[in-house]
Motif scaffolding. Structure first.
Motif, mmCIF file in Angstrom:
data_model
loop_
_atom_site.group_PDB
_atom_site.id
_atom_site.type_symbol
_atom_site.label_atom_id
_atom_site.label_comp_id
_atom_site.label_asym_id
_atom_site.label_seq_id
_atom_site.Cartn_x
_atom_site.Cartn_y
_atom_site.Cartn_z
ATOM 1 N N SER A 243 67.006 29.627 10.558
ATOM 2 C CA SER A 243 67.128 30.777 11.459
ATOM 3 C C SER A 243 67.426 30.307 12.881
ATOM 4 C CB SER A 243 65.848 31.620 11.435
ATOM 5 O OG SER A 243 64.726 30.831 11.829
ATOM 6 N N ASN A 244 67.065 29.062 13.156
ATOM 7 C CA ASN A 244 67.401 28.448 14.438
ATOM 8 C C ASN A 244 68.913 28.238 14.497
ATOM 9 O OD1 ASN A 244 68.097 25.758 15.924
ATOM 10 N ND2 ASN A 244 66.151 26.405 16.827
ATOM 11 N N LEU A 245 69.551 28.751 15.530
ATOM 12 C CA LEU A 245 71.007 28.731 15.629
ATOM 13 C C LEU A 245 71.562 27.313 15.606
ATOM 14 C CD1 LEU A 245 73.543 30.435 15.911
ATOM 15 C CD2 LEU A 245 73.264 30.353 18.399
ATOM 16 N N GLU A 246 70.882 26.398 16.275
ATOM 17 C CA GLU A 246 71.374 25.016 16.328
ATOM 18 C C GLU A 246 71.335 24.370 14.945
ATOM 19 O OE1 GLU A 246 70.226 20.811 18.567
ATOM 20 O OE2 GLU A 246 69.596 22.732 19.445
ATOM 21 N N LYS A 247 70.240 24.588 14.210
ATOM 22 C CA LYS A 247 70.123 24.028 12.862
ATOM 23 C C LYS A 247 71.150 24.659 11.923
ATOM 24 C CE LYS A 247 65.327 22.473 12.648
ATOM 25 N NZ LYS A 247 64.041 22.580 11.919
ATOM 26 N N ALA A 248 71.363 25.967 12.078
ATOM 27 C CA ALA A 248 72.330 26.663 11.229
ATOM 28 C C ALA A 248 73.732 26.111 11.453
ATOM 29 C CB ALA A 248 72.294 28.157 11.509
ATOM 30 N N ARG A 249 74.094 25.912 12.699
ATOM 31 C CA ARG A 249 75.420 25.371 13.013
ATOM 32 C C ARG A 249 75.594 23.967 12.443
ATOM 33 N NH1 ARG A 249 75.968 27.187 19.381
ATOM 34 N NH2 ARG A 249 76.813 29.288 19.013
ATOM 35 N N ALA A 250 74.536 23.150 12.540
ATOM 36 C CA ALA A 250 74.609 21.779 12.024
ATOM 37 C C ALA A 250 74.816 21.782 10.517
ATOM 38 C CB ALA A 250 73.338 21.021 12.392
ATOM 39 N N MET A 251 74.120 22.685 9.809
ATOM 40 C CA MET A 251 74.258 22.732 8.358
ATOM 41 C C MET A 251 75.630 23.247 7.947
ATOM 42 S SD MET A 251 73.318 22.119 5.393
ATOM 43 C CE MET A 251 71.745 21.408 5.870
ATOM 44 N N LEU A 252 76.128 24.279 8.617
ATOM 45 C CA LEU A 252 77.457 24.797 8.303
ATOM 46 C C LEU A 252 78.526 23.742 8.577
ATOM 47 C CD1 LEU A 252 77.221 28.471 9.648
ATOM 48 C CD2 LEU A 252 77.247 27.708 7.267
ATOM 49 N N LYS A 253 78.294 22.914 9.578
ATOM 50 C CA LYS A 253 79.233 21.834 9.877
ATOM 51 C C LYS A 253 79.269 20.829 8.734
ATOM 52 C CE LYS A 253 80.480 18.527 13.503
ATOM 53 N NZ LYS A 253 80.095 17.946 14.817
ATOM 54 N N VAL A 254 78.108 20.562 8.151
ATOM 55 C CA VAL A 254 78.041 19.657 7.001
ATOM 56 C C VAL A 254 78.821 20.237 5.830
ATOM 57 C CG1 VAL A 254 76.521 18.702 5.230
ATOM 58 C CG2 VAL A 254 75.867 18.566 7.638
ATOM 59 N N LEU A 255 78.638 21.532 5.568
ATOM 60 C CA LEU A 255 79.323 22.169 4.452
ATOM 61 C C LEU A 255 80.832 22.215 4.677
ATOM 62 C CD1 LEU A 255 76.903 25.153 3.687
ATOM 63 C CD2 LEU A 255 77.072 22.957 2.501
#
Length: 340
Positions: A243-255
């Motif tokens: 739910s943390n925007l920074e963590k979400a962006r990092a995970m989407l970048k991995v995908l």
């Protein structure tokens, strides 16, 4: 250091609770919901000991405990219960694998879809690199005045529905002859040998265009990181951890940058691989990847699994991957429901 039976039971209660609620758990809740035979004070002392050992952490001084990556590792290696899928979940698997499928790509795509549907997690899958496949037959069929269909059969799969432009002047008999000649040259050879250009130094001029097309087709099927199928990418954002925007962006970048996922899938030489946390997943922090290798008639076809938070329901994920493995390995057989 080995844990006592009591510590293991308390640690299992913490992990089970956190997987279910994503909330830190206190000694009083553990005592009330999971282990009424122990006093709250005893549980509290054991929780402190488990924290000192690196299995638990406390987000705030007044908060309960949450598991660390080490706790999840011990859980999946020793404490995780075996779960049976529900009849409805098994039916979902059968819906995707209820017919004879020869196209390995289709198998992998179906695998990714069914994993994501049942686990409600982001799924990943890839086809085993075809470069080690051995060619057994090549057939070429003219389907329009300017287009021919190439069907390349290997010991592991069929590469089909691949077309190439041809001359309008060529008759169907030419393609029959070209297919037979190509088979005589390439049969028994690995695809990597063919695409390297080492086998055929000189080709009859009349077949050169056909041979160039075959080599181009085989090269296009060689695995790259873009051959990874991902289903349910948005589901990762439904997890509280992201739910943390920074963590979400990092995970989407991995995908999005699949080159980080491919080594994790490819380097697994085990039937089942569970990788948890930053040390086991370099560059992919705060998550876990569970994958299984699949085969048809004893021949490996690829790997598939899930990527999600460390707080995933490992027991369910493993059961889903096991059920799908049975469905894939019996695609050409009639299996009894009891095998699932």
């Amino acid at each position: 250091m080995a844990l006592s039976g009591r510590k293991e039971r308390i640690l299992k209660a913490v992990v089970d609770s956190y997987i279910d609620s994503c909330e830190p758990i206190s000694s009083s809740v553990i005592q009330e919901k999971y282990l009424p035979e122990f006093s709250s004070a005893t549980i509290r002392n054991e929780l402190a000991s488990l924290e000192d050992m690196g299995y638990l952490t406390q987000p705030h001084v007044s908060a309960g405990r949450v598991p660390t990556a080490d706790a999840y590792r011990l859980y999946v290696d020793k404490l995780m219960p075996r779960r049976k899928l529900s009849r409805s979940e098994i039916n979902v698997v059968k819906k995707y694998f209820n017919r004879k499928i020869k196209d390995i790509d289709e198998v992998v795509k179906n695998t990714a879809k069914v994993i994501s549907e049942i686990t409600n997690l982001t799924s990943v899958a890839y086809v085993e690199d075809i470069r080690d496949d051995i060619i057994s037959n090549i057939k070429i069929v003219k389907i329009t005045p300017t287009m021919a269909l190439f069907i390349i059969v290997t010991d592991r799969s069929i590469i089909k529905d691949t077309t190439a432009n041809v001359s309008e002047e060529l008759e169907e008999e030419y393609f029959d002859s070209a297919g037979r000649f190509a088979t005589s040259v390439f049969a028994g050879k690995r695809i990597s040998e063919v695409t390297s250009g080492k086998i055929v130094k000189e080709v009859h001029r009349e077949y050169k265009r056909i041979f160039d097309a075959i080599i181009a087709i085989l090269k296009s099927y060689e695995v790259t990181d873009t051959d990874i199928a991902i289903e349910g990418s948005s589901k990762i954002l439904e997890q509280p951890e992201f739910s943390n925007l920074e963590k979400a962006r990092a995970m989407l970048k991995v995908l999005d940058s699949k080159e980080k996922l491919y080594p994790v899938l490819k380097n697994s030489n085990m039937d089942l691989s569970i990788k948890i946390g930053g040390e086991e997943l370099s560059g992919i922090p705060d998550c876990a990847i569970v994958t299984a290798s699949y085969d048809i008639d004893g021949v490996g076809v690829g790997s598939a699994g899930v990527i999600g938070p460390m707080r995933m329901d490992y027991s369910k994920v493993v059961s889903v991957l096991d059920c799908i493995g049975k469905a894939i390995s019996s695609l050409d057989k009639d299996e009894n429901d009891d095998n699932y």
